[in-house]
Each structure stands twice: as structure tokens, then as C-alpha cells.
Design an enzyme around this catalytic site. Structure first.
Site, mmCIF file in Angstrom:
data_model
loop_
_atom_site.group_PDB
_atom_site.id
_atom_site.type_symbol
_atom_site.label_atom_id
_atom_site.label_comp_id
_atom_site.label_asym_id
_atom_site.label_seq_id
_atom_site.Cartn_x
_atom_site.Cartn_y
_atom_site.Cartn_z
ATOM 1 N N ARG A 81 0.638 -0.996 0.463
ATOM 2 C CA ARG A 81 -0.193 0.288 0.186
ATOM 3 C C ARG A 81 0.972 1.397 -0.477
ATOM 4 O O ARG A 81 0.891 2.288 -0.474
ATOM 5 C CB ARG A 81 -1.047 0.078 1.207
ATOM 6 C CG ARG A 81 -2.338 0.593 1.403
ATOM 7 C CD ARG A 81 -3.301 0.320 0.032
ATOM 8 N NE ARG A 81 -3.742 1.235 -0.327
ATOM 9 C CZ ARG A 81 -5.532 1.332 -0.823
ATOM 10 N NH1 ARG A 81 -5.698 0.020 -0.985
ATOM 11 N NH2 ARG A 81 -5.879 2.109 -1.010
ATOM 12 N N LEU A 109 -7.911 7.572 0.343
ATOM 13 C CA LEU A 109 -6.451 8.428 0.018
ATOM 14 C C LEU A 109 -5.749 8.389 0.690
ATOM 15 O O LEU A 109 -5.899 8.281 2.478
ATOM 16 C CB LEU A 109 -6.873 9.998 -0.089
ATOM 17 C CG LEU A 109 -8.212 10.181 -1.067
ATOM 18 C CD1 LEU A 109 -8.265 11.909 -1.820
ATOM 19 C CD2 LEU A 109 -7.187 9.678 -2.612
ATOM 20 N N ASN A 123 -15.498 15.263 -2.840
ATOM 21 C CA ASN A 123 -15.893 14.048 -3.349
ATOM 22 C C ASN A 123 -17.336 13.861 -3.206
ATOM 23 O O ASN A 123 -18.027 14.990 -2.543
ATOM 24 C CB ASN A 123 -15.413 13.200 -1.710
ATOM 25 C CG ASN A 123 -16.200 11.321 -1.881
ATOM 26 O OD1 ASN A 123 -16.294 11.037 -2.583
ATOM 27 N ND2 ASN A 123 -17.519 11.309 -1.370
ATOM 28 N N HIS A 125 -21.109 11.890 -3.252
ATOM 29 C CA HIS A 125 -20.975 10.687 -2.219
ATOM 30 C C HIS A 125 -22.862 10.471 -2.342
ATOM 31 O O HIS A 125 -23.853 11.965 -2.138
ATOM 32 C CB HIS A 125 -21.420 10.577 -0.889
ATOM 33 C CG HIS A 125 -21.075 9.390 0.239
ATOM 34 N ND1 HIS A 125 -21.278 8.074 -0.187
ATOM 35 C CD2 HIS A 125 -22.665 9.371 0.748
ATOM 36 C CE1 HIS A 125 -21.609 7.814 0.763
ATOM 37 N NE2 HIS A 125 -22.405 7.942 1.553
ATOM 38 N N GLU A 163 -9.374 13.608 6.757
ATOM 39 C CA GLU A 163 -9.317 12.531 7.105
ATOM 40 C C GLU A 163 -10.221 10.937 7.996
ATOM 41 O O GLU A 163 -9.943 9.665 7.273
ATOM 42 C CB GLU A 163 -7.951 12.408 8.420
ATOM 43 C CG GLU A 163 -6.738 13.048 8.200
ATOM 44 C CD GLU A 163 -7.227 14.539 8.009
ATOM 45 O OE1 GLU A 163 -7.265 15.433 7.816
ATOM 46 O OE2 GLU A 163 -5.785 15.144 7.547
ATOM 47 N N ASP A 166 -15.805 10.157 4.818
ATOM 48 C CA ASP A 166 -17.552 11.204 4.503
ATOM 49 C C ASP A 166 -17.226 12.091 5.572
ATOM 50 O O ASP A 166 -19.090 12.604 6.303
ATOM 51 C CB ASP A 166 -18.291 10.235 3.980
ATOM 52 C CG ASP A 166 -18.446 9.232 2.816
ATOM 53 O OD1 ASP A 166 -17.487 10.152 2.488
ATOM 54 O OD2 ASP A 166 -18.449 8.059 2.981
ATOM 55 N N GLU A 196 -26.866 13.935 -8.168
ATOM 56 C CA GLU A 196 -25.034 13.646 -8.665
ATOM 57 C C GLU A 196 -24.876 14.796 -10.229
ATOM 58 O O GLU A 196 -23.677 15.555 -9.660
ATOM 59 C CB GLU A 196 -24.233 12.217 -8.558
ATOM 60 C CG GLU A 196 -24.886 11.741 -7.727
ATOM 61 C CD GLU A 196 -24.628 9.892 -7.621
ATOM 62 O OE1 GLU A 196 -23.360 10.436 -7.946
ATOM 63 O OE2 GLU A 196 -24.544 9.079 -7.217
HETATM 64 C C1 GAR Z 1 -21.420 7.762 -8.154
HETATM 65 O O1 GAR Z 1 -22.736 6.625 -7.282
HETATM 66 C C2 GAR Z 1 -20.941 7.803 -6.527
HETATM 67 O O2 GAR Z 1 -21.991 8.338 -5.788
HETATM 68 C C3 GAR Z 1 -20.278 6.435 -5.820
HETATM 69 O O3 GAR Z 1 -19.847 5.992 -6.518
HETATM 70 C C4 GAR Z 1 -20.859 5.940 -8.189
HETATM 71 C C5 GAR Z 1 -19.507 6.466 -9.022
HETATM 72 O O4 GAR Z 1 -20.806 6.676 -10.666
HETATM 73 N N1 GAR Z 1 -19.570 6.990 -4.814
HETATM 74 C C6 GAR Z 1 -19.570 6.240 -3.927
HETATM 75 O O5 GAR Z 1 -20.025 5.674 -3.619
HETATM 76 C C7 GAR Z 1 -18.490 7.041 -2.990
HETATM 77 N N2 GAR Z 1 -18.089 6.474 -1.017
HETATM 78 P P1 GAR Z 1 -19.579 7.226 -11.914
HETATM 79 O O6 GAR Z 1 -18.577 6.410 -11.514
HETATM 80 O O7 GAR Z 1 -20.699 7.217 -12.887
HETATM 81 O O8 GAR Z 1 -19.714 8.979 -11.476
#
Ligand code: GAR
Length: 228
Positions: A81, A109, A123, A125, A163, A166, A196
Site C-alpha cells: 500500500r 486516499l 467527493n 457521495h 481524514e 465522508d 449527483e
Molecule cells: C456514484 O454514485 C458516486 O456517488 C458513488 O459511486 C458512483 C460512481 O458512479 N460514490 C461513492 O459511493 C463514494 N462513497 P460513476 O462512476 O458513474 O460516476
């Protein structure tokens, strides 16, 4: 460049906000950013690089189609890692972004990166934080849990990355109704379409135009506009 508090400094005067977008999968959020820049709902912004941890991510095809430099850095290709973290951080530093966007990036990260890019990593979510977030809540799982709990409203959140998982300052949120007969897949699609792909471009535009600052761990409005 951005100041530590997340606001845009004068040194970026006239220059565009340079984004590095991290992806792991389909890249529909990356596409929403690309489209937002094209149709000018996002201004003063360019994508300088796309980084994926997954060689097969369709997001890489989307980047290639747009002529955006893209690379894959997978933990699988490194001894441990630490070696992966080093390579990842080096690639980011070499690109020199103003803002790092985690657009469906499913890798934790390196702490050094979070500290080095304080209030310069965001980010997306797929829930209304603090519901259905934290360790183990990603992708479809978030929607499975929301349906299991029987919530009537869910949504999405854009936040700065700290850190925790979410836990960073919330920039924007948008609610989405849960409908009768929803499956996790149907709900995921609705949350993407209605929330989103709307709030991620909007948050980037706000940052690019100096409308966001972080004070005492919370996102606040600046005189140029603000969080809503
Ligand atoms: C999205 O729904 C995003 O919100 C989620 O992954 C998906 C990616 O879709 N992210 C998480 O769950 C982060 N905790 P995409 O590749 O089509 O953008």
C-alpha cells in the site's frame, strides 16, 4: 490556486481552475463535469487529468474520447500500500491540480495527500450525509441500505475530504424521493440523474468562482454567492 480555506486566491487571476478527476468505474459523474464545462454551467475550469485505479473503468474511455490525459494507477501493480500511495501522490503532484475531484473513486486516499490538499479535494457521495455514509457505504450498497431502512427521501452530497470517511465540510446536498417499487438500481439512477450530476458540477463552478469558504469545519457562503 486555492487558499487553505477553500477560496480562490488572486494568483489564479484569469487562469482556470485545474481539475484532476479520480474515478473507479462508469464515470457518469466525470461525464457530467465534462458536459458542464462544455455547456458552460461550469466556468473558469478545465480537466487536466483523469486518474483511475481500475484499468477497465469506462471512465477512462470517456476521458480518451475527450482527449483528456488519463492514467491508471492500481494498488494491484504495487508491492504494498505504501508503494501505491507514493506513486499515486507523485502522479497527483506532477499534474499539479488546483482541485482534486473524487468522482466515484473507491480508494482510501493517503493521509499525506489529504493534509497536502486541505479543502482542495471534493467527493460526491450518493446519500444525504450523515445518513448512509462512512466505511462500507459506497455505490449500490448505499441505496440497498436506504431501501432496507425504508427512508422516504434520500439524495446526494458533495463535500470536502478530510481524514475521516465522508466527514468533511458539506458543500451541497440535494434530496431525491424514494418511490414505490424502487430497487437499488432504480434508486441509484434517480439519485444520479436528479442529484449527483447536478450538484457536482455546481459545486465545482462555485469553487472555481470563489463562492465557497470553509470556516470551523463548515462550508459557508462568501459575498460572491454561496452554498445552498
Ligand atoms: C456514484 O454514485 C458516486 O456517488 C458513488 O459511486 C458512483 C460512481 O458512479 N460514490 C461513492 O459511493 C463514494 N462513497 P460513476 O462512476 O458513474 O460516476
Amino acid at each position: 490556486m486555492l487558499k487553505e480555506d477553500g477560496t480562490v486566491t488572486d494568483s489564479r487571476e484569469g487562469g482556470r481552475l485545474r481539475l484532476l478527476v479520480c474515478v473507479s468505474g462508469g464515470g457518469t459523474n466525470l461525464q457530467a463535469i465534462i458536459d458542464g464545462i462544455k455547456n458552460k454551467t461550469i466556468t473558469n475550469t478545465e480537466i487536466i487529468s483523469v486518474v483511475s485505479n481500475n484499468r477497465k473503468a469506462y471512465a477512462l474511455v470517456r476521458a480518451a474520447e475527450e482527449g483528456i490525459p488519463a492514467l491508471c494507477i492500481s494498488p494491484k501493480d504495487y508491492e504494498d500500500r505504501e508503494a501505491f500511495n507514493r506513486a499515486f501522490l507523485e502522479a497527483v503532484q506532477q499534474a499539479g491540480p488546483d482541485l482534486i475531484v473524487l468522482a466515484g473513486f473507491l480508494v482510501v486516499l493517503p493521509e499525506e495527500m489529504i493534509a497536502g490538499y486541505r479543502n482542495r479535494i471534493i467527493n460526491i457521495h450518493p446519500s444525504l450525509i450523515p445518513s448512509f455514509c462512512g466505511k462500507g457505504y459506497y455505490g449500490l450498497k448505499v441505496h440497498e441500505k436506504a431501501l432496507e431502512r425504508g427512508v422516504k427521501v434520500t439524495g446526494a452530497t458533495v463535500h470536502f475530504v478530510d481524514e475521516g470517511t465522508d466527514t468533511g465540510p458539506i458543500i451541497l446536498q440535494k434530496a431525491v424521493s424514494v418511490e414505490k417499487g424502487d430497487t437499488p438500481e432504480i434508486l441509484q439512477k434517480r439519485v444520479m440523474e436528479q442529484a449527483e450530476w447536478v450538484i457536482l458540477p455546481k459545486a465545482i463552478d462555485m469553487i472555481a468562482n470563489g463562492k465557497i469558504a470553509v470556516e470551523d469545519g463548515r462550508c459557508i457562503e462568501t459575498d460572491k454567492g454561496g452554498c445552498s
